[in-house]
Design an enzyme around this catalytic site. Structure first.
Site, PDB file in Angstrom:
ATOM      1  N   ASN A 194      -0.146 -10.027   3.930  1.00 18.84           N
ATOM      2  CA  ASN A 194       1.242 -10.459   3.824  1.00 18.84           C
ATOM      3  C   ASN A 194       2.044  -9.821   4.975  1.00 18.84           C
ATOM      4  O   ASN A 194       2.259  -8.621   4.997  1.00 18.84           O
ATOM      5  CB  ASN A 194       1.755  -9.988   2.446  1.00 18.84           C
ATOM      6  CG  ASN A 194       3.167 -10.415   2.174  1.00 18.84           C
ATOM      7  OD1 ASN A 194       3.994 -10.454   3.075  1.00 18.84           O
ATOM      8  ND2 ASN A 194       3.446 -10.739   0.915  1.00 18.84           N
ATOM      9  N   LYS A 228      17.413  -5.198   2.689  1.00 20.88           N
ATOM     10  CA  LYS A 228      16.364  -5.211   1.656  1.00 20.88           C
ATOM     11  C   LYS A 228      15.435  -4.004   1.818  1.00 20.88           C
ATOM     12  O   LYS A 228      15.056  -3.351   0.843  1.00 20.88           O
ATOM     13  CB  LYS A 228      15.559  -6.516   1.740  1.00 20.88           C
ATOM     14  CG  LYS A 228      14.472  -6.575   0.665  1.00 20.88           C
ATOM     15  CD  LYS A 228      13.572  -7.798   0.756  1.00 20.88           C
ATOM     16  CE  LYS A 228      12.380  -7.612  -0.171  1.00 20.88           C
ATOM     17  NZ  LYS A 228      11.307  -8.558   0.050  1.00 20.88           N
ATOM     18  N   ASP A 267       0.225  -3.243  -4.257  1.00 26.57           N
ATOM     19  CA  ASP A 267       0.153  -4.340  -5.213  1.00 26.57           C
ATOM     20  C   ASP A 267       1.512  -4.412  -5.890  1.00 26.57           C
ATOM     21  O   ASP A 267       2.026  -3.404  -6.372  1.00 26.57           O
ATOM     22  CB  ASP A 267      -0.971  -4.149  -6.231  1.00 26.57           C
ATOM     23  CG  ASP A 267      -1.347  -5.511  -6.818  1.00 26.57           C
ATOM     24  OD1 ASP A 267      -1.681  -6.409  -6.038  1.00 26.57           O
ATOM     25  OD2 ASP A 267      -1.266  -5.694  -8.048  1.00 26.57           O
ATOM     26  N   SER A 268       2.086  -5.587  -5.854  1.00 26.23           N
ATOM     27  CA  SER A 268       3.466  -5.693  -6.336  1.00 26.23           C
ATOM     28  C   SER A 268       3.660  -6.993  -7.099  1.00 26.23           C
ATOM     29  O   SER A 268       2.778  -7.854  -7.111  1.00 26.23           O
ATOM     30  CB  SER A 268       4.430  -5.604  -5.152  1.00 26.23           C
ATOM     31  OG  SER A 268       3.989  -6.417  -4.095  1.00 26.23           O
ATOM     32  N   GLY A 308       8.444 -14.808  -1.260  1.00 25.36           N
ATOM     33  CA  GLY A 308       8.107 -14.768  -2.682  1.00 25.36           C
ATOM     34  C   GLY A 308       9.285 -15.137  -3.588  1.00 25.36           C
ATOM     35  O   GLY A 308       9.958 -16.161  -3.395  1.00 25.36           O
TER      36      GLY A 308
HETATM   37  P1  ITT Z   1      -1.681  -8.687  -0.239  1.00 29.92           P
HETATM   38  O1  ITT Z   1      -2.410  -8.596  -1.576  1.00 29.92           O
HETATM   39  O2  ITT Z   1      -2.535  -9.205   0.865  1.00 29.92           O
HETATM   40  O3  ITT Z   1      -0.955  -7.428   0.107  1.00 29.92           O
HETATM   41  P2  ITT Z   1       0.034 -10.606  -1.649  1.00 29.92           P
HETATM   42  O4  ITT Z   1       1.250 -11.371  -1.210  1.00 29.92           O
HETATM   43  O5  ITT Z   1      -1.100 -11.376  -2.296  1.00 29.92           O
HETATM   44  O6  ITT Z   1      -0.487  -9.796  -0.357  1.00 29.92           O
HETATM   45  P3  ITT Z   1       0.241  -9.088  -4.127  1.00 29.92           P
HETATM   46  O7  ITT Z   1      -1.133  -9.415  -4.544  1.00 29.92           O
HETATM   47  O8  ITT Z   1       0.729  -7.684  -4.277  1.00 29.92           O
HETATM   48  O9  ITT Z   1       0.507  -9.445  -2.588  1.00 29.92           O
HETATM   49  O10 ITT Z   1       1.222 -10.084  -4.869  1.00 29.92           O
HETATM   50  C1  ITT Z   1       2.566  -9.820  -4.881  1.00 29.92           C
HETATM   51  C2  ITT Z   1       3.360 -11.072  -5.189  1.00 29.92           C
HETATM   52  O11 ITT Z   1       4.566 -10.623  -5.837  1.00 29.92           O
HETATM   53  C3  ITT Z   1       3.774 -11.760  -3.899  1.00 29.92           C
HETATM   54  O12 ITT Z   1       2.940 -12.851  -3.593  1.00 29.92           O
HETATM   55  C4  ITT Z   1       5.191 -12.221  -4.241  1.00 29.92           C
HETATM   56  O13 ITT Z   1       5.135 -13.455  -4.890  1.00 29.92           O
HETATM   57  C5  ITT Z   1       5.679 -11.170  -5.225  1.00 29.92           C
HETATM   58  N1  ITT Z   1       6.427 -10.113  -4.511  1.00 29.92           N
HETATM   59  C6  ITT Z   1       6.055  -8.822  -4.273  1.00 29.92           C
HETATM   60  N2  ITT Z   1       6.992  -8.166  -3.564  1.00 29.92           N
HETATM   61  C7  ITT Z   1       7.977  -9.072  -3.348  1.00 29.92           C
HETATM   62  C8  ITT Z   1       9.196  -9.012  -2.657  1.00 29.92           C
HETATM   63  O14 ITT Z   1       9.604  -7.920  -2.007  1.00 29.92           O
HETATM   64  N3  ITT Z   1       9.946 -10.111  -2.631  1.00 29.92           N
HETATM   65  C9  ITT Z   1       9.575 -11.248  -3.254  1.00 29.92           C
HETATM   66  N4  ITT Z   1       8.418 -11.399  -3.899  1.00 29.92           N
HETATM   67  C10 ITT Z   1       7.624 -10.313  -3.955  1.00 29.92           C
END
Ligand code: ITT
Length: 326
Positions: free
Chosen positions: A137, A303, A197-198, A281
């Site tokens: 990401n 942000k 992981d978020s 996201g």
């Molecule tokens: P990596 O695993 O490769 O780091 P990812 O986007 O798949 O990238 P995650 O598995 O942690 O990351 O999924 C987190 C999801 O939560 C992400 O796709 C967003 O939809 C949401 N998310 C997390 N942080 C966010 C933010 O700051 N703003 C908006 N959405 C967020």
């Protein structure tokens, strides 16, 4: 004769009257003329270096090799501070050489580099030279770079290691998934690795979508479909029942160490309609605190000062140097 060799690079050097840098088999067109200027700038008048390249994946490896020979032969202490945008050669408080990437470098980014700290860190081995961010990401990668690059730590991302496998996020908690990403990649590369992981957790949905945020609407996952599903799930809920938070768990792993875990939340509410163009996201749906603005209406800088990831990074920056030295 001097030699540097690892899996991807093989260099041979010798002292000469005139400097030259050539590929051994002469089939490679790449020119290193600007590095002849580097040798000239750092060495006495009559000093020359003849370098033969048998294999080279990283220009910075070649610069490090040149510096190591000059340091050894001329009793100097030059250090390279570099990433994909700039290469800076320093010795104590002096800058001796600077090379910028073709597209240029934003001046605040360049002047933010803390050269003194970098040199001290490198010389004493206090901090690692490189850190790999295990994310696909780009938004996350940008935020992490801002924290670590001023310390002279070169940031790598998964795009620098295309041969690495995709790590399946099979965990049921943020911590399990953050550990999986960081520990798998650290084991495969031997580098210190940071993973995030978020997700977004909605009160009235019992914390869902949580760890499933990225895949909330099923395959193929897109931010738009995820946001549409969330709005649909909350369609009948009034404003006072739309409380939510973003959560981030960070895992910092190294093959020789216990993984360091930190986490943080960012409180808000889910809006009735998407607003704002920034971020990624669920940002267009996330009303920040009581501001009435969504996260997508904040600038990237705004942000990055208050988000869940920014707060988790703040906690990490307070603990990770001690963790590294343990
Ligand atoms: P990596 O695993 O490769 O780091 P990812 O986007 O798949 O990238 P995650 O598995 O942690 O990351 O999924 C987190 C999801 O939560 C992400 O796709 C967003 O939809 C949401 N998310 C997390 N942080 C966010 C933010 O700051 N703003 C908006 N959405 C967020």
């Amino acid at each position: 004769m001097f030699e540097y060799r690892d899996k991807a690079n093989w260099l041979i050097g010798a002292i000469a009257t005139k400097s030259s840098i050539n590929w051994f088999d002469e089939s490679n067109e790449a020119s290193f003329n600007s590095l002849l200027g580097l040798v000239e700038q750092l060495s006495p008048e009559d000093f020359g270096l003849k370098i033969e390249i048998i294999n080279l994946k990283s220009r910075n490896i070649l610069i490090e090799f040149i510096l190591s020979i000059i340091n050894e032969v001329n009793q100097r202490n030059f250090t390279l501070i570099a990433n994909e945008k700039y290469s800076i050669v320093t010795e104590e408080s002096q800058i001796f050489w600077l090379e910028l990437a073709k597209g240029g470098v934003n001046h605040t980014e360049l002047f933010k580099v803390d050269l003194t700290q970098s040199v001290q860190n490198k010389a004493s081995g206090v901090l690692p030279n490189q850190l790999l961010i295990a994310t696909n990401n780009p938004g996350k990668a940008r935020e992490f770079k801002a924290l670590f690059e001023p310390k002279g730590i070169e940031i790598k991302t998964l795009s620098d290691f295309p041969e690495l496998p995709i790590v399946e996020e099979t965990g049921m908690t943020f911590e399990e998934n953050a550990r999986l990403k960081a520990e798998t990649i650290a084991e495969l590369t031997g580098l210190p690795v940071l993973a995030d992981d978020s997700g977004i957790m909605v009160d009235v949905l019992g914390g869902m979508p949580g760890v499933f945020s990225a895949r909330f609407s099923g395959e193929p996952t897109t931010d738009q479909r995820n946001n549409a599903k969330l709005l649909h799930e909350l369609a009948t809920q009034p404003a006072e029942r739309r409380g939510a938070k973003f959560h981030s768990t960070l895992a910092l792993a190294h093959p020789d160490k216990e993984t360091l875990i930190v986490e943080a939340d960012w409180l808000g509410q889910i809006a009735a309609i998407p607003k704002g163009e920034n971020g990624f996201g669920y940002d267009p749906l996330f009303l920040v605190g009581n501001t009435g603005k969504t996260a997508a209406e904040l600038t990237e800088d705004e942000k990055n000062r208050i988000s869940h990831r920014a707060k988790a990074l703040e906690k990490l920056s307070a603990t990770w140097e001690a963790w590294w030295q343990e």
